[in-house]
Scaffold this motif. Structure first.
Motif, PDB file in Angstrom:
ATOM      1  N   ILE A   1       0.836  -1.206   0.000  1.00 20.60           N
ATOM      2  CA  ILE A   1       0.000   0.000   0.000  1.00 20.60           C
ATOM      3  C   ILE A   1       0.869   1.254   0.000  1.00 20.60           C
ATOM      4  O   ILE A   1       0.494   2.288  -0.565  1.00 20.60           O
TER       5      ILE A   1
ATOM      6  N   VAL B   1       1.902   1.772  -3.649  1.00 19.33           N
ATOM      7  CA  VAL B   1       0.824   2.388  -4.421  1.00 19.33           C
ATOM      8  C   VAL B   1       0.672   3.853  -4.033  1.00 19.33           C
ATOM      9  O   VAL B   1       0.384   4.704  -4.882  1.00 19.33           O
ATOM     10  N   HIS B   2       0.886   4.163  -2.750  1.00 20.11           N
ATOM     11  CA  HIS B   2       0.850   5.561  -2.315  1.00 20.11           C
ATOM     12  C   HIS B   2       1.910   6.364  -3.063  1.00 20.11           C
ATOM     13  O   HIS B   2       1.677   7.506  -3.467  1.00 20.11           O
TER      14      HIS B   2
ATOM     15  N   ASN C   1       0.548   6.821  -6.621  1.00 23.46           N
ATOM     16  CA  ASN C   1      -0.575   7.763  -6.624  1.00 23.46           C
ATOM     17  C   ASN C   1      -0.092   9.204  -6.479  1.00 23.46           C
ATOM     18  O   ASN C   1      -0.501  10.095  -7.234  1.00 23.46           O
TER      19      ASN C   1
ATOM     20  N   LEU D   1     -10.688   0.582  -4.206  1.00 18.95           N
ATOM     21  CA  LEU D   1      -9.322   1.068  -4.411  1.00 18.95           C
ATOM     22  C   LEU D   1      -8.896   1.019  -5.876  1.00 18.95           C
ATOM     23  O   LEU D   1      -8.494   2.041  -6.446  1.00 18.95           O
TER      24      LEU D   1
ATOM     25  N   MET E   1      -8.364   4.245  -8.765  1.00 17.61           N
ATOM     26  CA  MET E   1      -7.132   4.440  -9.527  1.00 17.61           C
ATOM     27  C   MET E   1      -7.422   4.535 -11.024  1.00 17.61           C
ATOM     28  O   MET E   1      -6.673   5.182 -11.771  1.00 17.61           O
TER      29      MET E   1
ATOM     30  N   SER F   1      -7.491  10.145  -6.136  1.00 16.20           N
ATOM     31  CA  SER F   1      -6.784  10.336  -4.872  1.00 16.20           C
ATOM     32  C   SER F   1      -7.750  10.321  -3.695  1.00 16.20           C
ATOM     33  O   SER F   1      -7.436   9.802  -2.615  1.00 16.20           O
TER      34      SER F   1
ATOM     35  N   PHE G   1      -8.409   6.759  -2.893  1.00 18.19           N
ATOM     36  CA  PHE G   1      -7.262   5.990  -2.407  1.00 18.19           C
ATOM     37  C   PHE G   1      -6.867   6.330  -0.974  1.00 18.19           C
ATOM     38  O   PHE G   1      -6.627   5.428  -0.160  1.00 18.19           O
ATOM     39  N   HIS G   2      -6.764   7.608  -0.625  1.00 22.70           N
ATOM     40  CA  HIS G   2      -6.143   7.984   0.646  1.00 22.70           C
ATOM     41  C   HIS G   2      -6.851   7.464   1.901  1.00 22.70           C
ATOM     42  O   HIS G   2      -6.190   6.869   2.767  1.00 22.70           O
TER      43      HIS G   2
ATOM     44  N   GLY H   1      -6.570   3.634   1.757  1.00 19.96           N
ATOM     45  CA  GLY H   1      -5.180   3.229   1.925  1.00 19.96           C
ATOM     46  C   GLY H   1      -4.754   3.347   3.375  1.00 19.96           C
ATOM     47  O   GLY H   1      -4.053   2.473   3.907  1.00 19.96           O
TER      48      GLY H   1
ATOM     49  N   LEU I   1      -3.201  -2.955  -6.361  1.00 25.83           N
ATOM     50  CA  LEU I   1      -4.390  -2.763  -5.540  1.00 25.83           C
ATOM     51  C   LEU I   1      -5.360  -3.939  -5.629  1.00 25.83           C
ATOM     52  O   LEU I   1      -6.110  -4.204  -4.681  1.00 25.83           O
TER      53      LEU I   1
ATOM     54  N   SER J   1      -6.679  -5.479  -2.296  1.00 26.39           N
ATOM     55  CA  SER J   1      -8.120  -5.595  -2.090  1.00 26.39           C
ATOM     56  C   SER J   1      -8.529  -7.042  -1.854  1.00 26.39           C
ATOM     57  O   SER J   1      -9.453  -7.322  -1.078  1.00 26.39           O
TER      58      SER J   1
END
Length: 407
Positions: free
Chosen positions: A24, A27-28, A31, A87, A91, A121, A124-125, A128, A188, A192
């Motif tokens: 994660i 991916v952050h 992103n 998630l 994206m 975003s 996601f945030h 995440g 993701l 997930s």
């Protein structure tokens, strides 16, 4: 407590799941790298599309405000109804936005493309951050630092993107970042899937009796007060960050005579130091306390920030490094502090604090852009240099132990 809240609480008793934390965090990084494309491309857009500082401010405002407004809403929704596969879906919106950035031919097309990136975003945030919380076990500070350092690393790549991609390839260089979105979607799907499997293992817990209404009212007042202070501190920190990340490059170009590429090197030093500060903040807070770390992180930056606009070019490198490191030590710690204030609302509070950071940066972008157009970029830098002084309001935050004890 909602079903999602109970699930999150029970999941937190598990051992720390490092593969998920690193996934994660990765991916952050991807992103926030895509988000960093927006300020990275500002010098290119200013020259090729003849945009004003105010228009650039509105572009940053659109990106940040979209995610700021939506993040708490997404968190509120997923607190009530767990949605693991939201998630990769979010994206996908970022991928479409990156395509739009590469081929936009007008200011309004840029705005529409940025909305897509902002929505991605926003999804996601908060989720995440929830995944990081679920995989943390008993090491919440470390887990949140691992998660947040990925985002800060992605953001720090903005100057490198400008120098290596947008200067030689122009606006169309943004198309390369669609590959980052594709990779993020793939990772993701794995995250997930783990999220879904964990939820299937959990038995629905019994409903417990409610606590004393008097005790609840007292705790709620203290929590509300603390959240209000945290929001104000996020405002000050994000406003300052916006001034440096979005406009300091123009200050270096206009006042010190640097080229676009040279200015990016200085900005990268600030961003990279922020990555180190984010990672260091968690362990330091475990030793000195979250409140103390937040205070020294923001207030401790003030003398350096005030001196920065007056420094000679040879001093800017070390000053930017120290400012970036110190002020970012509180980034992940602020989120953990807020999560512990509202442990039953992990998604909403994560979206509120992280989303608010983007939102305050958005407001700062517009205000600072307007100040720059009316006065000068030098006056703008003088103004933002005093913002870290608001860190003194940390003194009004209650101690974490006091809040947890309800006294």
């Amino acid at each position: 407590m909602s079903t999602a809240t109970l699930k999150t609480t029970e999941l937190n008793t598990n051992a720390t799941i490092y593969p998920i934390l690193f996934a994660i965090s990765f991916v952050h990084l991807l992103n926030d790298s895509m988000q960093a494309v927006i300020p990275a491309i500002f010098p290119i857009l200013e020259e090729s599309m003849k945009l004003s500082f105010t228009q650039l401010g509105w572009i940053a405002f659109t990106l940040n405000m979209t995610s700021s407004v939506m993040q708490p809403l997404v968190g509120w929704y997923t607190d009530k109804t767990t949605s693991p596969y939201i998630l990769p879906f979010g994206m996908g919106a970022s991928l479409l936005g990156m395509i739009g950035i590469a081929y936009s031919q007008s200011f309004w097309m840029i705005i529409l493309s940025v909305i897509g990136i902002g929505l991605g975003s926003a999804v996601f945030h908060p989720e995440g951050s929830r995944v990081a919380y679920m995989a943390a076990g008993s090491r919440r500070g470390l887990a949140q630092s691992i998660y947040q350092v990925g985002g800060n690393t992605g953001s720090s790549l903005a100057p490198i993107m400008t120098a290596l991609i947008f200067v030689p390839f122009g606006q169309h260089g943004a198309i390369w970042f669609t590959s980052l979105a594709a990779i993020a979607i793939f990772v993701l799907m794995y995250v997930s899937s783990w999220y879904s499997r964990q939820l299937l293992k959990i038995k629905k817990p019994a409903i417990t009796a409610k606590s004393s209404s008097t005790a609840n009212a007292s705790i709620k007042r203290k929590v509300s007060f603390a959240i209000g202070i945290i929001i104000f501190l996020v405002f000050a920190r994000s406003f300052y960050f916006s001034g440096i990340s979005n406009f300091y490059q123009f200050y270096l170009i206009k006042d010190y005579g640097l080229t676009i590429t040279q200015a990016q090197v200085y900005l990268f030093v600030y961003m990279a130091a922020g990555v180190l500060g984010t990672f260091a903040g968690g362990p330091i807070a475990d030793r000195i306390g979250r409140k103390n770390l937040i205070f020294w992180s923001i207030t401790g930056t003030a003398p350096l920030a005030i001196f920065l606009p007056h420094a000679g070019l040879w001093l800017i490198f070390p000053l930017l490094f120290l400012i970036g490191f110190i002020i970012n030590t509180s980034f992940a710690v602020t989120v953990v502090y807020a999560q512990e204030l509202l442990p039953g609302r992990i998604g909403m509070v994560s979206g509120l604090i992280v989303g608010l950071a983007f939102g305050m940066g958005a407001l700062g972008s517009v205000v600072l852009g307007k100040i720059s157009d009316i006065t000068s970029i030098t006056a703008t830098m003088m103004f933002v240099s005093f913002l870290p002084l608001f860190g003194l309001f940390t003194l009004f935050l209650p101690n974490e132990k006091t809040l947890r004890s309800g006294t």
